[in-house]
Write an enzyme that holds these catalytic residues in place. Sequence first.
Site, mmCIF file in Angstrom:
data_model
loop_
_atom_site.group_PDB
_atom_site.id
_atom_site.type_symbol
_atom_site.label_atom_id
_atom_site.label_comp_id
_atom_site.label_asym_id
_atom_site.label_seq_id
_atom_site.Cartn_x
_atom_site.Cartn_y
_atom_site.Cartn_z
ATOM 1 N N GLU A 73 -126.178 -44.463 -1.680
ATOM 2 C CA GLU A 73 -126.976 -45.068 -2.747
ATOM 3 C C GLU A 73 -126.029 -45.771 -3.711
ATOM 4 O O GLU A 73 -125.094 -45.162 -4.239
ATOM 5 C CB GLU A 73 -127.832 -44.041 -3.496
ATOM 6 C CG GLU A 73 -128.672 -44.708 -4.584
ATOM 7 C CD GLU A 73 -129.797 -43.846 -5.130
ATOM 8 O OE1 GLU A 73 -130.348 -44.211 -6.191
ATOM 9 O OE2 GLU A 73 -130.136 -42.824 -4.499
ATOM 10 N N GLU A 98 -121.717 -44.824 -8.635
ATOM 11 C CA GLU A 98 -122.171 -45.225 -9.967
ATOM 12 C C GLU A 98 -120.970 -45.259 -10.919
ATOM 13 O O GLU A 98 -120.328 -44.235 -11.156
ATOM 14 C CB GLU A 98 -123.214 -44.236 -10.480
ATOM 15 C CG GLU A 98 -123.655 -44.442 -11.922
ATOM 16 C CD GLU A 98 -124.300 -45.805 -12.134
ATOM 17 O OE1 GLU A 98 -123.714 -46.610 -12.891
ATOM 18 O OE2 GLU A 98 -125.366 -46.049 -11.535
ATOM 19 N N ASP A 125 -116.714 -48.416 -8.893
ATOM 20 C CA ASP A 125 -117.222 -49.654 -8.325
ATOM 21 C C ASP A 125 -117.478 -49.484 -6.827
ATOM 22 O O ASP A 125 -116.621 -48.984 -6.093
ATOM 23 C CB ASP A 125 -116.176 -50.748 -8.565
ATOM 24 C CG ASP A 125 -116.697 -52.151 -8.310
ATOM 25 O OD1 ASP A 125 -117.557 -52.321 -7.437
ATOM 26 O OD2 ASP A 125 -116.211 -53.086 -8.979
ATOM 27 N N ASP A 147 -128.905 -53.866 -11.688
ATOM 28 C CA ASP A 147 -128.823 -54.665 -12.907
ATOM 29 C C ASP A 147 -129.316 -56.079 -12.600
ATOM 30 O O ASP A 147 -128.771 -56.746 -11.723
ATOM 31 C CB ASP A 147 -127.372 -54.709 -13.402
ATOM 32 C CG ASP A 147 -127.274 -55.186 -14.839
ATOM 33 O OD1 ASP A 147 -128.049 -56.091 -15.218
ATOM 34 O OD2 ASP A 147 -126.431 -54.663 -15.581
ATOM 35 N N LYS A 151 -129.980 -63.951 -16.895
ATOM 36 C CA LYS A 151 -129.589 -65.322 -17.203
ATOM 37 C C LYS A 151 -129.057 -66.009 -15.948
ATOM 38 O O LYS A 151 -128.290 -65.428 -15.185
ATOM 39 C CB LYS A 151 -128.528 -65.334 -18.296
ATOM 40 C CG LYS A 151 -129.023 -64.824 -19.637
ATOM 41 C CD LYS A 151 -127.942 -64.874 -20.693
ATOM 42 C CE LYS A 151 -128.461 -64.350 -22.032
ATOM 43 N NZ LYS A 151 -127.403 -64.360 -23.073
ATOM 44 N N THR A 220 -138.566 -43.586 -10.234
ATOM 45 C CA THR A 220 -137.499 -43.282 -11.181
ATOM 46 C C THR A 220 -137.888 -43.715 -12.591
ATOM 47 O O THR A 220 -138.886 -44.411 -12.795
ATOM 48 C CB THR A 220 -136.207 -43.999 -10.780
ATOM 49 O OG1 THR A 220 -136.398 -45.430 -10.942
ATOM 50 C CG2 THR A 220 -135.846 -43.701 -9.324
ATOM 51 N N ARG A 221 -137.072 -43.341 -13.551
ATOM 52 C CA ARG A 221 -137.343 -43.742 -14.941
ATOM 53 C C ARG A 221 -137.282 -45.249 -15.103
ATOM 54 O O ARG A 221 -137.996 -45.822 -15.932
ATOM 55 C CB ARG A 221 -136.366 -43.057 -15.888
ATOM 56 C CG ARG A 221 -134.906 -43.338 -15.624
ATOM 57 C CD ARG A 221 -134.002 -42.442 -16.457
ATOM 58 N NE ARG A 221 -132.609 -42.670 -16.154
ATOM 59 C CZ ARG A 221 -131.694 -42.975 -17.068
ATOM 60 N NH1 ARG A 221 -132.042 -43.081 -18.343
ATOM 61 N NH2 ARG A 221 -130.437 -43.161 -16.733
ATOM 62 N N TYR A 222 -136.453 -45.925 -14.304
ATOM 63 C CA TYR A 222 -136.377 -47.381 -14.371
ATOM 64 C C TYR A 222 -137.674 -48.003 -13.874
ATOM 65 O O TYR A 222 -138.169 -48.982 -14.452
ATOM 66 C CB TYR A 222 -135.194 -47.880 -13.535
ATOM 67 C CG TYR A 222 -133.853 -47.446 -14.074
ATOM 68 C CD1 TYR A 222 -133.310 -48.055 -15.207
ATOM 69 C CD2 TYR A 222 -133.145 -46.417 -13.475
ATOM 70 C CE1 TYR A 222 -132.090 -47.648 -15.715
ATOM 71 C CE2 TYR A 222 -131.922 -45.998 -13.977
ATOM 72 C CZ TYR A 222 -131.390 -46.621 -15.099
ATOM 73 O OH TYR A 222 -130.181 -46.202 -15.601
ATOM 74 N N GLU A 223 -138.231 -47.442 -12.821
ATOM 75 C CA GLU A 223 -139.493 -47.963 -12.325
ATOM 76 C C GLU A 223 -140.619 -47.704 -13.319
ATOM 77 O O GLU A 223 -141.475 -48.582 -13.539
ATOM 78 C CB GLU A 223 -139.836 -47.342 -10.978
ATOM 79 C CG GLU A 223 -141.157 -47.856 -10.426
ATOM 80 C CD GLU A 223 -141.367 -47.469 -8.973
ATOM 81 O OE1 GLU A 223 -140.901 -48.215 -8.101
ATOM 82 O OE2 GLU A 223 -141.996 -46.411 -8.728
#
Length: 241
Positions: A73, A98, A125, A147, A151, A220-223
């Site tokens: 992941e 992560e 990384d 992420d 822009k 997930t919390r992001y979703e």
Amino acid sequence: MTKDKNPDRHPSGAPWRNFYGRFKGHTMRDSQQAYIDEDLAKLAPANVTWEENPDRNPIDLDALFGGKEVWLEIGFGGGEHLVHMAARNPQVGIIGCEPYINGVAMLLGKIRQADVSNLSVHPGDARDLFDVLPDASLSKVFLNYPDPWPKKRHHRRRFVTPEHLEPLHRVMKPGAELRVATDIKDYVRQTLEEVPKAGFVWTAEAPDDWRTPWDDWISTRYEQKAIREDRTPHYLTFRRT
């Protein structure tokens, strides 16, 4: 002063890579710092850093997971999905990657609570991990809510670029599955343009194939934030050719 004869490399010998995300955020709680101090070294795969492995020899995944099938992941955030998949699939070994140390601390706390033992954690990384993963070693890869770099001038920083996808293709087995979850429409566009160029096939045959989450998915919390803000999740599945 002697001019650097090889400005594309760090003094350690590593490739000089720009990194645009965050390595650390707010001050961690004492309990989170304890997770880092007590658990991270035991869970981090050996021989990933240049200091440990300057010759970039492939890491020994059999030693790491006892011969299990290996998944990865990339950017696990707070670790909800990673721990869920590890608990659901004890027959595989999963590496979580992560660089954001606060997220790593959150994951380590969840690992303690779930009492899973088939996880390894690379706090850095993903490109450094790709350098030392054996060819055709991964059976499944997850990229969940990466992420978005919204822009236009920053789109080259997204994960779905050749800099990341070409080495990812190398370390995945033929037929291995790549899952990408995102709520950003333009990220979907770039994913569908760039991932097939890197040697992957999009498996969708009907709209429900990208509108409906995978059977083993955990939100997930992001979703949940995306849904609250009225953005539509997309679930894209690819096969490595």
